[in-house]
Design an enzyme around this catalytic site. Sequence first.
Site, PDB file in Angstrom:
ATOM      1  N   ASP A 122     -33.248 -16.978 -69.394  1.00  0.00           N
ATOM      2  CA  ASP A 122     -32.660 -17.966 -70.545  1.00  0.00           C
ATOM      3  C   ASP A 122     -33.705 -17.573 -71.724  1.00  0.00           C
ATOM      4  OD1 ASP A 122     -30.375 -19.226 -69.698  1.00  0.00           O
ATOM      5  OD2 ASP A 122     -31.938 -20.390 -68.335  1.00  0.00           O
ATOM      6  N   ASP A 167     -23.538 -17.466 -68.090  1.00  0.00           N
ATOM      7  CA  ASP A 167     -24.060 -18.896 -67.806  1.00  0.00           C
ATOM      8  C   ASP A 167     -23.838 -19.528 -68.967  1.00  0.00           C
ATOM      9  OD1 ASP A 167     -25.137 -20.855 -66.422  1.00  0.00           O
ATOM     10  OD2 ASP A 167     -27.282 -20.331 -67.387  1.00  0.00           O
ATOM     11  N   HIS A 195     -27.325 -20.327 -75.380  1.00  0.00           N
ATOM     12  CA  HIS A 195     -26.450 -21.096 -74.511  1.00  0.00           C
ATOM     13  C   HIS A 195     -27.161 -22.324 -74.166  1.00  0.00           C
ATOM     14  CE1 HIS A 195     -27.255 -18.274 -71.252  1.00  0.00           C
ATOM     15  NE2 HIS A 195     -27.684 -19.466 -70.770  1.00  0.00           N
TER      16      HIS A 195
END
Length: 881
Positions: free
Chosen positions: A213, A323, A496
């Site tokens: 991430d 994701d 995200h």
Amino acid sequence: TPQRIPYDEAVRQEFRPAKVGDSFGPTWETCWFKVELSIPPAWAGREVHFVWESDGEGMVWRDAQPVQGLTKEGEKTSYILTRSMKEPEPRSLTLYVELACNGLFGAGKGSMIAPPDPDRRFTLSKAELVVFNRDVYELLMDLEILLDMAQLLGEENQRSFQALYTANQMVNTCDVTDPSTFPAARDLAAAIFSQRNGESQHTIHAVGHCHIDSAWLWPYEETIRKCARSWVTVVRLMECNPELTFACSQAQQFEWVRSCYPGLYAQIQDFVAKGQFLPVGGTWVEMDGNLPSGESMVRQFLQGQRFFQEQFGRICSEFWLPDTFGYSAQLPQLMRGCGIGRFLTQKLSWNLVNTFPVLKTVKNNKDKGRVNHSAFLFGFGDGGGGPTQKMLDRMKRMTDTDGLPRVQISTPDRLFSALEKESSQLCTWVGELFLELHNGTYTTQAQIKKGNRECERILHDVEVLSTLAVARGSTFQYPASQLQRLWRLLLLNQFHDVLPGSCIQLVVEDALQYCAGEQGVWLGGHSPSGALWDLLGGAAGVSVLDCQEDGSIAMENGVIRESVPDGCCANQFALFDDVPLYWDAWDVMDYHLETRKPVTTLLKPLEITLAGGLRGSASFSLQIGESSTLTQEIILDATCPYLRFLTQVEWKEAHKFLKVEFPVQVQSTHATYEIQFGHLQRPTHWNTSWDWARFEVWAHKWLDLSEHGFGVALLNDCKYGASAHGNVLSLSLLRAPKSPDAMADITHHQFTYAVMPHLGSFQEGGVIQHAYNLNFPLHTVPASPAQCPAWSAFSISSPAVVLETVKQAEDRPEAVVVRLYEAHGSTLVAWLQTSLPVQEAMLCDLLERPVAQGRLLLEQRGLRLSFTPFRVLSVLLVLRQ
């Protein structure tokens, strides 16, 4: 040090003694260790490892280069010094270990998604030189696989009994004190693993992966080190396992490593050339799939694909978004326009209500009878880590073993190519891929969402004005490099876990700082003024009447009609309890709807603030919950078809959800919501589980409920969460989750929404255009008519077509790119006229490459453009010099 200092600076510092058992911190600090070691002569010919265990994330440096990531949570706790100590290898050497005072998943206290513990300490639990006994390791791998087969294949499967019997034989054969017994035990296992599958066995395409991430439970700066720690480990694995492939997305992360770790990046480029390290995805980051505008999504692909082309000589053929929290119905068209025809995700397996028909495992494969291939992405992820040697060694035993799926190290291209051969057997899904979970992310961290919408608007306006200034012969230089930098900052913030608000406070601070930086770069000021009313001259006005009997105020401008049912109140604020099961910042559960409480406590009664003329307004203040306040100015402008609500909130709640509701005199089974470059319909009823699962949905600038001949739209300037149930339109305003950011949204907020009744359909009523007007106010420049003669750069013949973007072409400063889309859902021909000195015009794709047979004739009526519903067209205009 509190800073993340580079290697060259770190090694110049003064070091003090440290020992196993020492703890370091607090959270987010960095410790550098100088490790001096000497390999005993008696270990000649043996495999020697440097073992380091800590609850922080580490990186080994050797000869001024990063060589190995160390993360206990990621099962990487050793660096291989030598596989067989030989002369003249150095027996003594110095390593440096860079220790980050955070774990693989940040530093939450008690729960992974809890806010970081700022005072957490990180302990060094092991620092050793060891001899690695590979014979014992290989024997252990054999036993583990056999025991897994015995357990997971089930009692009804004969192979499970065979595996268990073989494992038992191995235990009987092996004497742990006598290594000479190991080969016989391993031969027993090899006999099982050598029994092959039949031709019909399912094939799993295994690809190494390491989902990192770009920010989540750690800040952007730590992600840079996570990339280096993870990818250098992959490079080490590839050196020893030439069959390993590794798929890696997000151009931003490649750019970070290129800038901060050039030596590592050069090694990565070598393995890309060998076909092992595989850039995938085609976007700048793995962005949110719902909230970015259409143009932002185009730029994700434009910036990402251009980076991959420049750095690796090719663009990506697959969109890689495993994701994110749902997928817009516009994504397939945008993907195709950027050279991508393949898509990968796994997130829809998280659906809370309905099982989505996608590949998950062999047992859960919903397409068993249609395809015989599926993907397996292996490696620690989210916080980095990636594949391990143990994973690879287990996989080698399962390559083609009777009773197990056929597992092969593969690539995304080989997987998709195999699926495409059977594409006629595959099913089609039409419309959005709605994730029935994480729908609180449409509202959480409202300041980030407001900053996103404002930055999208500012970049749009800067590009338009800069392009027109250059095209009209000004000496102004188009700010291409500055715009690229600003776009990349915005695209990064659309990751995200950032734009959705599911991140820690440090990330929020970074994101808001980036937004503020973008807004400060505006060229020449951008405050909308009241000059619009000067243009109206002596057109119609607003009347405001104060009714003394009940304290109500009547406002009228001759345009807006009544649309609220008798006995109902519009603009009704409601407060809900908001306590999800686990994913606090992410989720809004359906049971919150049972806790609705109308907000009715007045702090300041309704009063007239502008008495009419060109503008009339009234204001009031409310108390919300225990300690929050809301102040609102209701504004009605002359000739304007909507009523605006300028709102300010001092928000101090915990686990509450604030919405505003508009019951309307409209009946329809479906409401319409704006999405990127278009709109879609969702049900206003809960007939089925699929309908009910959409109790909270997302929209962009507007949603609309219409029946034949009349409807009502709800517009907004920075909100995304919405719903329409029965005849009630609802806009989600603010949430107050406490994880992973304990202070999420606890601040001052300002936003505007508007209600717009209209005759006819929303298309006929001009809802789309007026939502643009609310979000893109006029810019005015003081000047006389002589200085600024009337001039129009572009016009389009159809109200169904929106001219979205005007920008300079990426590689051709003499050319302009104009992007348009069909917004009504119709098939039509439209004529684009321009007063720019166009020499040549052609259609291009979203990467600004001319399309085959895309040349356009310059006719008297302009350029003839053919549209199908929601089609996005990009036109390349080459200007005369």
